[in-house]
Design a protein around this motif. Structure first.
Motif, PDB file in Angstrom:
ATOM      1  N   GLN A  37       0.881  -1.176   0.000  1.00 39.31           N
ATOM      2  CA  GLN A  37       0.000   0.000   0.000  1.00 39.31           C
ATOM      3  C   GLN A  37       0.920   1.229   0.000  1.00 39.31           C
ATOM      4  OE1 GLN A  37      -0.549  -1.610   3.481  1.00 39.31           O
ATOM      5  NE2 GLN A  37      -1.166  -3.351   2.214  1.00 39.31           N
ATOM      6  N   THR A  38       0.381   2.349  -0.451  1.00 38.00           N
ATOM      7  CA  THR A  38       1.068   3.631  -0.234  1.00 38.00           C
ATOM      8  C   THR A  38       0.436   4.262   0.999  1.00 38.00           C
ATOM      9  OG1 THR A  38       1.737   4.030  -2.520  1.00 38.00           O
ATOM     10  CG2 THR A  38       1.418   5.955  -1.127  1.00 38.00           C
ATOM     11  N   THR A  39       1.233   4.404   2.064  1.00 35.84           N
ATOM     12  CA  THR A  39       0.696   4.860   3.345  1.00 35.84           C
ATOM     13  C   THR A  39       1.493   6.051   3.863  1.00 35.84           C
ATOM     14  OG1 THR A  39      -0.002   2.599   3.878  1.00 35.84           O
ATOM     15  CG2 THR A  39       0.150   4.145   5.716  1.00 35.84           C
ATOM     16  N   LEU A  40       0.752   7.108   4.171  1.00 35.36           N
ATOM     17  CA  LEU A  40       1.352   8.322   4.748  1.00 35.36           C
ATOM     18  C   LEU A  40       1.208   8.240   6.258  1.00 35.36           C
ATOM     19  CD1 LEU A  40       2.388  11.324   3.861  1.00 35.36           C
ATOM     20  CD2 LEU A  40       0.118  11.999   4.631  1.00 35.36           C
ATOM     21  N   VAL A  44       0.276   9.738  16.518  1.00 38.97           N
ATOM     22  CA  VAL A  44       0.653   9.331  15.164  1.00 38.97           C
ATOM     23  C   VAL A  44      -0.587   8.796  14.449  1.00 38.97           C
ATOM     24  CG1 VAL A  44       2.038   7.700  13.799  1.00 38.97           C
ATOM     25  CG2 VAL A  44       3.035   8.789  15.817  1.00 38.97           C
ATOM     26  N   ALA A  45      -0.781   9.259  13.208  1.00 37.00           N
ATOM     27  CA  ALA A  45      -1.911   8.798  12.396  1.00 37.00           C
ATOM     28  C   ALA A  45      -1.382   8.228  11.084  1.00 37.00           C
ATOM     29  CB  ALA A  45      -2.867   9.956  12.117  1.00 37.00           C
ATOM     30  N   MET A  46      -2.096   7.226  10.551  1.00 37.21           N
ATOM     31  CA  MET A  46      -1.711   6.587   9.294  1.00 37.21           C
ATOM     32  C   MET A  46      -2.841   6.741   8.287  1.00 37.21           C
ATOM     33  SD  MET A  46       0.135   3.054  10.475  1.00 37.21           S
ATOM     34  CE  MET A  46       1.673   3.068  11.424  1.00 37.21           C
ATOM     35  N   PHE A  47      -2.469   7.073   7.039  1.00 36.23           N
ATOM     36  CA  PHE A  47      -3.428   7.324   5.970  1.00 36.23           C
ATOM     37  C   PHE A  47      -3.057   6.461   4.768  1.00 36.23           C
ATOM     38  CE2 PHE A  47      -5.183  11.117   7.981  1.00 36.23           C
ATOM     39  CZ  PHE A  47      -4.143  11.515   8.808  1.00 36.23           C
ATOM     40  N   THR A  48      -3.991   5.627   4.321  1.00 34.75           N
ATOM     41  CA  THR A  48      -3.728   4.759   3.176  1.00 34.75           C
ATOM     42  C   THR A  48      -4.253   5.411   1.906  1.00 34.75           C
ATOM     43  OG1 THR A  48      -3.908   2.831   4.623  1.00 34.75           O
ATOM     44  CG2 THR A  48      -4.085   2.442   2.250  1.00 34.75           C
ATOM     45  N   LEU A  49      -3.441   5.378   0.830  1.00 30.33           N
ATOM     46  CA  LEU A  49      -3.861   6.014  -0.421  1.00 30.33           C
ATOM     47  C   LEU A  49      -4.945   5.176  -1.098  1.00 30.33           C
ATOM     48  CD1 LEU A  49      -3.459   8.257  -2.543  1.00 30.33           C
ATOM     49  CD2 LEU A  49      -1.692   6.797  -3.591  1.00 30.33           C
ATOM     50  N   ASP A  50      -6.104   5.806  -1.277  1.00 31.61           N
ATOM     51  CA  ASP A  50      -7.208   5.183  -2.036  1.00 31.61           C
ATOM     52  C   ASP A  50      -7.027   5.612  -3.486  1.00 31.61           C
ATOM     53  OD1 ASP A  50     -10.873   5.205  -1.803  1.00 31.61           O
ATOM     54  OD2 ASP A  50      -9.491   4.573  -3.394  1.00 31.61           O
TER      55      ASP A  50
END
Ligand code: P6P
Length: 339
Positions: free
Chosen positions: A171-174, A182-188
């Protein structure tokens, strides 16, 4: 269950609801995220994009640059130079700082990045990533606004106002902190937006997993050798439990695993280059990763000092790094204080 909101909404909430970040910093982080999306597209093309392989240049570290190193660096510069949020940028791939050109409005923030960390893995399709760190430019005396210079960047990691990375893997994860966890965001990719998939990330204080390049064992100093020997001794040794080992050779991937399930990462000083404190860069790798790890309840040290307390003396300063599960990092620190 984490509410599935966009990065934009998360940052607006951080700005408005929690008053945690000013509007300019929110906008800066959105630009960085969009640049990471573009880099992800280029990375994902691989051979189809004709961007694999080496360029015919070296970076300031004397490392042969990959084409994607240069592309990622250019994407970040071009995305961030015109928005009016930044005074200057610094990159692991550039000798000196990049001052926002006079034709663009100057802002109050300084952006540092390793545009493509782990680039030795690019051609073999292993996870790589972009690491970024944001500082505020020093408060200028309104009577004598000094032009921004390298000295403005030489602030300890404790002064960061935002830090994060984007890992380009399955996945591409920011992954981001603005000082509120800390927060994680996955590229949709269908929506083209980063979606919140984890928040309030916590690193377990104990672990059975360590990450280090074992081929350097003969070069380590005694405290690190003792720590790794005890891990290898497993349940029959002083630790009384077996350990597992991982080494991706992309700090972003190793740190992402530690943020996700715990562990400890070591890139210690070794006697191959005795006059250098370590291989990794303080400003572009160690500081942002250390803040993320501490915000997730972990610890980060150079063996003797909290990494975020180190006062940099130069832009491309190197440092020894031990970070991750707090009880393991504390053990390493204690070994360094006794040996
Ligand atoms: P080695 C990548 O070049 C990097 O800076 C980090 O991402 C990584 O942890 C380390 O170097 C790998 O170093 O010596 O194992 O190739």
């Amino acid at each position: 269950m984490t509410k599935r909101i966009s990065l934009t909404r998360y940052l607006v909430e951080q700005q408005r609801v929690d008053g945690h970040i000013p509007g300019d910093l929110r906008l800066l982080l959105e630009v960085v995220a969009r640049a990471c999306k573009s880099i992800s597209q280029a990375v994902n093309k691989g051979d189809l994009g004709g961007v694999l392989g080496v360029a015919d240049t070296e970076n300031v570290q004397g490392e042969v640059q990959k084409q994607l190193d240069i592309i990622a660096n250019e994407v970040l510069i071009e995305a961030n130079e015109w928005g009016g949020h930044l005074a200057a940028m610094a990159s692991e791939e550039m000798d000196s700082i990049y001052v926002v050109p006079n034709r663009f409005p100057q802002g109050e923030y300084l952006l540092m990045f390793d545009p493509l960390d782990g680039s030795s893995n690019i051609d073999v399709n292993v996870s790589i990533g972009t690491i970024f760190s944001v500082l505020k430019k020093g408060n200028d005396n309104p009577d004598t606004i000094e032009p921004v210079c390298e000295q403005d960047f030489l602030q300890p990691g404790s002064q960061q106002v935002a830090a994060g990375y984007c890992v380009y893997g399955p996945q591409t994860t920011l992954v981001l902190t603005v000082g509120d966890g800390v927060a994680m965001f996955t590229l949709d990719r269908e929506q083209g937006s980063f979606v919140l998939t984890r928040e309030n990330v916590q690193i377990p204080a104990d672990t059975r997993e360590f990450a280090i390049n074992m081929s350097n064992m003969r070069h380590w100093d005694a405290p690190v050798k003792r720590y790794v020997d005890e891990c290898l001794a497993g349940k029959d040794g002083p630790r009384g439990k077996d350990f597992n080992m991982r080494w991706v050779a992309s700090m972003v991937a190793d740190v992402h695993r530690i943020l996700t399930r715990g562990g400890v990462f070591l890139y210690p000083w070794d006697k191959r280059e005795p006059d250098k404190p370590g291989k990794l860069r303080l400003m572009y790798e160690a500081n942002p990763m250390s803040w993320l790890v501490e915000q997730a309840g972990g610890a980060a040290t150079n063996g003797r000092q909290r990494i975020l307390d180190i006062q940099p003396t130069k832009l491309h300063e190197r440092v020894s790094v031990m970070l991750g599960s707090k009880n393991e990092v504390d053990r390493l620190t204690s070994y360094h204080s006794t040996l």
